[in-house]
Design an enzyme around this catalytic site. Sequence first.
Site: not given
Ligand code: ITT
Length: 202
Positions: A68, A155
């Site tokens: 997350d 990103d």
């Molecule tokens: P899952 O819960 O199924 O893993 P999700 O996209 O809903 O997928 P999150 O609830 O953790 O995941 O949301 C995190 C968001 O933050 C994700 O959708 C990305 O847009 C952003 N994010 C996380 N890591 C990132 C990265 O390395 N680069 C860019 N954006 C990132």
Amino acid sequence: GRLVIATHNPGKLWELRQLLEPHGVEAVSAGELGLEEPEETEQTFAGNALLKARSAAMASGLPAFADDSGLCVDALDGAPGVYSARWAGEDRDFKAACLRVERELEARGAAPPYRAHFTCALAVVWPDGHVEQFEGRVDGVLVFPPKGEKGFGYDPIFRPDRLDKTFGEMMSAEKHALPGDGSQALSHRARAFQALAKACLD
Ligand code: ITT
């Protein structure tokens, strides 16, 4: 052994597979197993990572691994934070989400440099209920307009400290490189993974 990666986000899945590959872990995704996506009801990254890993471990009977993560902007009191995915709406429009970040900074009269960080919470849950949790963070500034087409999510608007390009302008190998000399990796996800690898994979 076999492990479920409890994510439905293709960008994350790709990065997590890259990180796991050298450790000889066979990873199957929650999507590939047809597992349901639990609702993220927690207020913290660690809480949501645990919730997702627990749900996948229980449904599959395999060890499960969840990530997350999100972007926290200082001038927005940490928003979007755990709502980072939700700011992109049902259709996961991150161009719109990046624009919303810019608009909210304007609305608050914030001035650059816009300090921000990415956080990544990883949770591993074994079928017997054993839990391990790790966290990684990378600090930087937001840049507008967005730059670069690589990566995913936020990103293109995030430039890590001490580098002159955004995550959107970096090859994945650069964002995730795990330095062989044991020094710190660059991305929040790679940093959390370094802690996990040290505790669970060596
Ligand atoms: P899952 O819960 O199924 O893993 P999700 O996209 O809903 O997928 P999150 O609830 O953790 O995941 O949301 C995190 C968001 O933050 C994700 O959708 C990305 O847009 C952003 N994010 C996380 N890591 C990132 C990265 O390395 N680069 C860019 N954006 C990132």
